[in-house]
Design a protein around this motif. Sequence first.
Motif, PDB file in Angstrom:
ATOM      1  N   PRO A   1       0.825  -1.216   0.000  1.00 32.10           N
ATOM      2  CA  PRO A   1       0.000   0.000   0.000  1.00 32.10           C
ATOM      3  C   PRO A   1       0.859   1.267   0.000  1.00 32.10           C
ATOM      4  O   PRO A   1       1.866   1.352   0.700  1.00 32.10           O
ATOM      5  N   LEU A   2       0.435   2.249  -0.791  1.00 29.36           N
ATOM      6  CA  LEU A   2       1.155   3.515  -0.894  1.00 29.36           C
ATOM      7  C   LEU A   2       0.276   4.665  -0.421  1.00 29.36           C
ATOM      8  O   LEU A   2      -0.955   4.595  -0.507  1.00 29.36           O
ATOM      9  N   PRO A   3       0.889   5.748   0.046  1.00 28.85           N
ATOM     10  CA  PRO A   3       0.107   6.929   0.425  1.00 28.85           C
ATOM     11  C   PRO A   3      -0.672   7.492  -0.765  1.00 28.85           C
ATOM     12  O   PRO A   3      -0.299   7.303  -1.923  1.00 28.85           O
ATOM     13  N   GLU A   4      -1.732   8.229  -0.473  1.00 26.86           N
ATOM     14  CA  GLU A   4      -2.585   8.776  -1.517  1.00 26.86           C
ATOM     15  C   GLU A   4      -1.811   9.680  -2.474  1.00 26.86           C
ATOM     16  O   GLU A   4      -2.053   9.661  -3.684  1.00 26.86           O
ATOM     17  N   ALA A   5      -0.879  10.452  -1.963  1.00 30.78           N
ATOM     18  CA  ALA A   5      -0.124  11.351  -2.835  1.00 30.78           C
ATOM     19  C   ALA A   5       0.672  10.578  -3.876  1.00 30.78           C
ATOM     20  O   ALA A   5       0.796  11.022  -5.031  1.00 30.78           O
ATOM     21  N   GLU A   6       1.203   9.435  -3.495  1.00 28.00           N
ATOM     22  CA  GLU A   6       1.977   8.635  -4.448  1.00 28.00           C
ATOM     23  C   GLU A   6       1.066   7.956  -5.460  1.00 28.00           C
ATOM     24  O   GLU A   6       1.418   7.821  -6.635  1.00 28.00           O
ATOM     25  N   ARG A   7      -0.118   7.547  -5.014  1.00 26.49           N
ATOM     26  CA  ARG A   7      -1.085   6.990  -5.973  1.00 26.49           C
ATOM     27  C   ARG A   7      -1.436   8.038  -7.015  1.00 26.49           C
ATOM     28  O   ARG A   7      -1.458   7.752  -8.226  1.00 26.49           O
ATOM     29  N   GLN A   8      -1.703   9.249  -6.574  1.00 28.33           N
ATOM     30  CA  GLN A   8      -2.047  10.317  -7.502  1.00 28.33           C
ATOM     31  C   GLN A   8      -0.899  10.611  -8.464  1.00 28.33           C
ATOM     32  O   GLN A   8      -1.128  10.887  -9.650  1.00 28.33           O
ATOM     33  N   GLN A   9       0.315  10.542  -7.967  1.00 28.90           N
ATOM     34  CA  GLN A   9       1.479  10.783  -8.821  1.00 28.90           C
ATOM     35  C   GLN A   9       1.581   9.738  -9.921  1.00 28.90           C
ATOM     36  O   GLN A   9       1.806  10.063 -11.094  1.00 28.90           O
ATOM     37  N   VAL A  10       1.432   8.465  -9.561  1.00 28.43           N
ATOM     38  CA  VAL A  10       1.529   7.383 -10.545  1.00 28.43           C
ATOM     39  C   VAL A  10       0.446   7.523 -11.603  1.00 28.43           C
ATOM     40  O   VAL A  10       0.699   7.379 -12.812  1.00 28.43           O
ATOM     41  N   VAL A  11      -0.776   7.824 -11.169  1.00 28.89           N
ATOM     42  CA  VAL A  11      -1.886   7.977 -12.118  1.00 28.89           C
ATOM     43  C   VAL A  11      -1.647   9.188 -13.018  1.00 28.89           C
ATOM     44  O   VAL A  11      -1.849   9.120 -14.243  1.00 28.89           O
TER      45      VAL A  11
END
Length: 241
Positions: A138-148
């Motif tokens: 699991p990754l923090p929300e900010a990193e998910r947003q970055q990848v997307v």
Amino acid sequence: MTTFLALHYWAGSGREFELLRPLLPPGSHLLAPDLPGFGDEAAPAGFDYSVASYADWVAAYIEHNELEDYHLLGHSMGGKIALLLAARRPAGLRGVLLLSPSPPSPEPISDADRAASLAAYGQPAEAEKTFSKITSIPLPEAERQQVVADNLRTTRAAWEAWLLSGSREDITTQMTQIAVPCRLLVGENDRAISLATQRAQTLPLLPAGTSLVVVPGAGHLLPLEAPEEIFKDQYASDVVL
């Protein structure tokens, strides 16, 4: 000072390596450019998106930045580019650190998966699905947003060229020319390029003595999922010259 020149994954950008900066071996620093067609880097006129053209672009970047003592750090697509460049034996290269690389032989992508990836271009819902597929920790929300976001700002030309051509390229014959130490890290749960693929298609073509490190629990995005594993153990002590 030793430099780590980090080459990112397909549909990513250089900012995937930001978590590595505080973990670098003493006496080293990190450069992480966006590759042409990804992130903020526009492709030069006439750029054909082949692995060789990317290697040429990285070689020019090395010359522009006057790097004389450096290691290549290649993740996924960036790993294949790093391997081809290393096979050219450029001056100043000290080693190659491979993170779940695209293998020197063609990536084992099924026709159905290739077609689905081509059709997914520019679609936020599909970018979210890709994030879920290529991560396991699991990754923090900010990193998910970055990848997307990185997925969605990839140019269509770069997106399609890798799926239709780059991932299919075979650079196995050049691998015998690599004359620097290599290290291979693979996520235990990598579903993009599996551990079995790395053992069969990558490791046997690397220099004798290359180590394979399996990162427990991790998926494909090692710089985000397990940044603390990248410079651990023997390699970290060897790079400070």
